[in-house]
Design an enzyme around this catalytic site. Structure first.
Site, PDB file in Angstrom:
ATOM      1  CG  HIS A 125      -0.283   0.032   2.543  1.00  0.00           C
ATOM      2  ND1 HIS A 125       0.017   1.192   3.221  1.00  0.00           N
ATOM      3  CD2 HIS A 125       0.165  -0.974   3.331  1.00  0.00           C
ATOM      4  CE1 HIS A 125       0.597   0.901   4.369  1.00  0.00           C
ATOM      5  NE2 HIS A 125       0.706  -0.403   4.468  1.00  0.00           N
ATOM      6  CG  ASP A 141      -3.180   3.590   2.404  1.00  0.00           C
ATOM      7  OD1 ASP A 141      -2.534   2.594   1.995  1.00  0.00           O
ATOM      8  OD2 ASP A 141      -4.090   3.512   3.242  1.00  0.00           O
ATOM      9  CG  ASP A 192       3.206   0.542   7.662  1.00  0.00           C
ATOM     10  OD1 ASP A 192       3.004  -0.221   6.701  1.00  0.00           O
ATOM     11  OD2 ASP A 192       2.353   0.765   8.535  1.00  0.00           O
ATOM     12  CD  GLU A 220      -2.637  -1.915   5.579  1.00  0.00           C
ATOM     13  OE1 GLU A 220      -2.580  -2.912   6.314  1.00  0.00           O
ATOM     14  OE2 GLU A 220      -2.279  -0.784   5.963  1.00  0.00           O
ATOM     15  CD  GLU A 221      -1.499   2.176   7.441  1.00  0.00           C
ATOM     16  OE1 GLU A 221      -2.229   1.818   8.382  1.00  0.00           O
ATOM     17  OE2 GLU A 221      -0.286   1.893   7.378  1.00  0.00           O
ATOM     18  CD  GLU A 276       1.567  -3.932   5.991  1.00  0.00           C
ATOM     19  OE1 GLU A 276       2.280  -3.204   6.724  1.00  0.00           O
ATOM     20  OE2 GLU A 276       0.576  -3.509   5.373  1.00  0.00           O
ATOM     21  CG  HIS A 306       1.364   3.395  12.145  1.00  0.00           C
ATOM     22  ND1 HIS A 306       0.085   2.933  12.393  1.00  0.00           N
ATOM     23  CD2 HIS A 306       1.626   3.033  10.875  1.00  0.00           C
ATOM     24  CE1 HIS A 306      -0.378   2.310  11.327  1.00  0.00           C
ATOM     25  NE2 HIS A 306       0.548   2.360  10.386  1.00  0.00           N
TER      26      HIS A 306
END
EC number: 3.5.1.18
Length: 381
Positions: free
Chosen positions: A74, A76, A106, A140-141, A169, A354
């Protein structure tokens, strides 16, 4: 992206920086998929931009015959937050041989590493039979409704389902490749409202306190473990994540009480069996109640076999260590892919995902690219 002259490995850093500089906070694409498409098209990938709702996705494939290997990821990212960054969260700058920016870990760094790895793989093994594809989503997020799920449905309609899929991931724990995730726990949330009879707290015999009843239900659900785990999974967990009665008066027994639960479950259960488990606990109170349940994904397991063995061999060749097979952590889009084909997860070290000042050492990024090249060599051996 072209191989580096002189047979030097392709450097994933420039592509990682270009992707990070696109502020693609869910659901915005901010040009990230265009950057990736521009890197893949010269390598012979047929690229399809797929929009579902407000979400942009990309499916790119090189080759038409089997076996078909798909890399999923992903572009995003989660919001960077407003404070604490030492620089711009979307600068993609390198400081002290470390790449900084939202998505460095990520998982824009992982995507760049895969493209670099496949570039080098194709330079040497481009005539091997088989197909390589990338399923890259911008959802995805976020709610994960208009991303991987919808792209897989589109792929199924066109006969594009792969024979195996690797989700990039950042699954490594302490060192690159120390973990290969071969499954994930299921996740479900339940919202419960239990009804009683409102009344004065001085005359409880004239009321029916739903708080007391709901507390007893929650005690039944949490007093004993649901299970002790299984061969590849840790024990199922049930956590009370909310409790509310909306009562502002200290002398009133309310008419209803509400609770919210989250269950992370292993392969001994399904969301349906656990929903019945909740109903059974509620029925013991012989009170009226309502319950709403949402399951974001059932548990899944890719059992050891040719695909998992290929990933283990690739890690061993690249790092000299044997990876552990793991199913811990939260959920990922692998839960959707598992409905169609064998899937596993392998990526960089997830220490800063994150977080403020999210980053990845440049050498780790390059080592991941080399690992992904080896994964392709083993998968197509």
């Amino acid at each position: 992206m072209k191989p580096t002259p002189g047979n030097q490995p392709t450097d994933p850093l420039p592509l990682a920086q270009a992707l990070i500089r696109c502020p693609s906070v869910t659901p915005a694409d901010a040009g990230a998929l265009g950057v990736l498409e521009a890197a893949l098209a010269p390598l012979g990938f047929a690229c399809h931009r797929l929009r579902f709702g407000e979400i942009e996705n990309l499916y790119a494939r090189r080759g038409t015959e089997g076996p078909h290997f798909c890399y999923a990821g992903h572009t995003d990212v989660v919001p960077p937050g407003e404070q604490g960054w030492d620089g711009s969260p979307f600068s993609g700058e390198v400081r002290g041989d470390v790449l900084y920016g939202r998505g460095a870990c990520d998982m824009k760094g992982g995507i760049a590493a895969f493209v670099a790895g496949l570039t080098d793989y194709l330079a040497v093994h481009g005539d091997r039979p088989g197909s390589i594809s990338l399923l890259i989503t911008g959802d995805e997020e976020g709610p994960a409704r208009d991303g991987t799920v919808k792209v897989l449905e589109w792929m199924a309609e066109r006969g594009e389902i792969p024979d195996m899929a690797l989700v990039g991931e950042p699954t490594s724990r302490l060192a690159l490749g120390d973990i290969v995730k071969v499954g994930r726990r299921g996740s479900m949330t339940a919202w419960i409202t239990l009804f009683g009879t409102q009344g004065h707290s001085a005359y409880p015999q004239r009321a029916d306190n739903p708080i007391h009843r709901l507390i007893r239900v929650l005690h039944r659900l949490t007093a004993q473990p649901i299970d002790g785990g299984s061969e590849f999974f840790e024990a199922t967990t049930l956590q009370v994540t909310g409790f509310d009665v909306g009562n502002t008066a200290n002398n009133v027994i309310p008419a209803e009480a509400r609770a919210m639960l989250n269950i992370r479950f292993n392969d001994l259960h399904s969301s349906a069996s656990l929903t019945e488990h909740l109903h059974a606990a509620l029925r013991t109170e012989e009170a009226r109640y309502e319950m709403r349940v949402e399951c974001s994904g059932e548990s899944f397991l890719t059992s050891p076999g040719p695909f998992v063995d290929a990933l283990k061999r690739a890690v061993e060749r690249s790092t000299g260590a044997t990876p552990a097979l793991d199913t811990g952590g939260g959920t990922s889009d692998a839960r959707f892919i598992a409905r169609y084909c064998p899937v596993a997860e392998l990526g960089g070290v997830g220490a800063t995902m994150h977080k403020v000042n999210e980053c990845v050492p440049v050498e780790e990024l390059r080592a991941l690219a080399a690992l992904y090249r080896t994964v392709l060599e083993e998968a197509f051996a």
